[in-house]
Design an enzyme around this catalytic site. Structure first.
Site, mmCIF file in Angstrom:
data_model
loop_
_atom_site.group_PDB
_atom_site.id
_atom_site.type_symbol
_atom_site.label_atom_id
_atom_site.label_comp_id
_atom_site.label_asym_id
_atom_site.label_seq_id
_atom_site.Cartn_x
_atom_site.Cartn_y
_atom_site.Cartn_z
ATOM 1 N N GLU A 79 0.830 -1.203 0.000
ATOM 2 C CA GLU A 79 0.000 0.000 0.000
ATOM 3 C C GLU A 79 0.871 1.263 0.000
ATOM 4 O OE1 GLU A 79 -3.698 2.021 2.513
ATOM 5 O OE2 GLU A 79 -2.428 0.501 3.462
ATOM 6 N N LYS A 102 -9.619 4.050 -3.101
ATOM 7 C CA LYS A 102 -10.026 3.433 -1.840
ATOM 8 C C LYS A 102 -11.309 4.056 -1.313
ATOM 9 C CE LYS A 102 -7.846 2.489 2.705
ATOM 10 N NZ LYS A 102 -6.580 2.744 3.451
ATOM 11 N N CYS A 117 -6.288 -1.919 1.627
ATOM 12 C CA CYS A 117 -6.208 -1.974 3.082
ATOM 13 C C CYS A 117 -7.555 -1.989 3.804
ATOM 14 C CB CYS A 117 -5.338 -0.822 3.595
ATOM 15 S SG CYS A 117 -4.708 -1.113 5.285
#
Length: 325
Positions: free
Chosen positions: A118, A186, A219
């Site tokens: 990430e 994200k 994540c």
């Protein structure tokens, strides 16, 4: 009921159906329904049932139902790889360059898709996200695009993306021609990123590749079932997951509940009892894991193998859209 001797062969079923409402009015046109099914050894009979659910008074008509022998479809094999590495954080450029020998290792193992961690350019770099954020396409995607082309494989990583006045944590999928196939922003942001002004994404794109359909998540997305479910609903067969840290049980759950392959790459120690860099199969089992820093794990899988045991639920992935609430 249709009968056909089909030992050791596949069986292709086709039919046409037409639906009527509770008042007997026929819906316009016919719908062709079919599929290819594996015949059990020594099977001699097949039973076909058609169910119309949640339509009181509705009616279904059949026409031209038939079975035909067919050869098994060719296997769609792909080699999925994860890299377990934590950059030194000396600079965004050096962070990216540190992955080059590891990607070369994955290429030597004939990987088709390689997943990195990430926010690779800014990981461990003592700068704020707005100081390392870059446009996409930009320096990081151009660098990894060259590596993807050099080794003729797909690469996934995340980085902080600057788009006008907004900053996103974005995962990118680079193709073997060096170009960017697509990106995902994200959606689920932890409090720390939200406090730093990171903007959330709002869409769940799935990308076509030479080997199949790939979805991306990042994540904190893994803490919630909705992201992986939306990706699988849109056809993802593989989900690539750059992840700083997460409960590995959630990685298993995301793979198992959607019957997809999931590839994670983390910055956590393998013995920390937390997230691991691994390839998870559709049953949630880690079938390849990178345990040591600076290592690569590769698993060869078959994407068009719908049945998984023991005690499999049939082609559960295809049933999810019909059976879920």
């Amino acid at each position: 009921m249709l009968r056909r001797n089909t030992p050791n062969r596949g069986c292709q079923f086709q039919r046409r159906t037409r639906i009527s409402d509770r008042w007997g009015n026929r819906c316009a046109g016919w719908t062709a329904v079919g599929g290819i099914y594996k015949s059990p050894t020594k099977s001699a009979r097949a039973i076909v049932e058609l169910h119309l659910q949640w339509a009181p008074g509705g009616r279904v008509e059949w026409s031209e139902a038939e079975f035909a022998r067919t050869d098994p479809p060719p296997s769609r094999k792909v080699r999925l790889a994860t890299i377990h590495y934590k950059p030194t954080g000396k600079s965004p450029r050096q962070n990216c360059e540190e992955y080059a020998p590891l990607i070369a290792q994955a290429a030597k193992q004939r990987a088709d898709l390689v997943v990195l961690g990430e926010t690779v350019p800014s990981a461990m770099v003592k700068l704020k996200p707005e100081e390392t954020a870059e446009p996409i396409p930009g320096p990081a995607t151009e660098y990894f695009g060259r590596l993807a082309k050099q080794h003729h494989l797909h690469i996934v990583l995340s980085l902080y993306e600057r788009d006008a006045h907004l900053i996103y944590n974005t995962a990118v999928l680079m193709g073997p021609d060096g170009g960017m196939i697509g990106k995902y922003r994200k959606v689920c942001l932890p409090p720390g990123e939200a406090a730093e002004g990171i903007a959330p994404g709002k869409d769940y794109p799935v990308f076509d590749t030479a080997f199949g359909k790939v979805g991306l998540m990042v994540c904190y997305d893994g803490f919630f079932p909705e992201v992986a479910r939306e990706l699988s609903n849109r056809g993802a067969e593989v989900i690539a997951w750059p992840v700083w840290g997460c409960n590995p049980l959630l990685a298993q759950a995301r793979a198992c509940e959607n019957h997809v392959y999931l590839v994670s790459s983390t910055f956590m120690n393998a013995d920390a009892g937390w997230m691991i860099s691994a390839v998870f199969d559709p049953g949630g089992k880690p079938i390849a894991q990178a345990d040591q820093w600076g290592t690569v794990a590769v698993a060869e899988v078959t994407l068009n193998q719908p049945y998984h045991g023991p005690y499999n639920l049939g082609d559960f992935r295809s049933m999810i859209p019909r059976h879920r609430p």
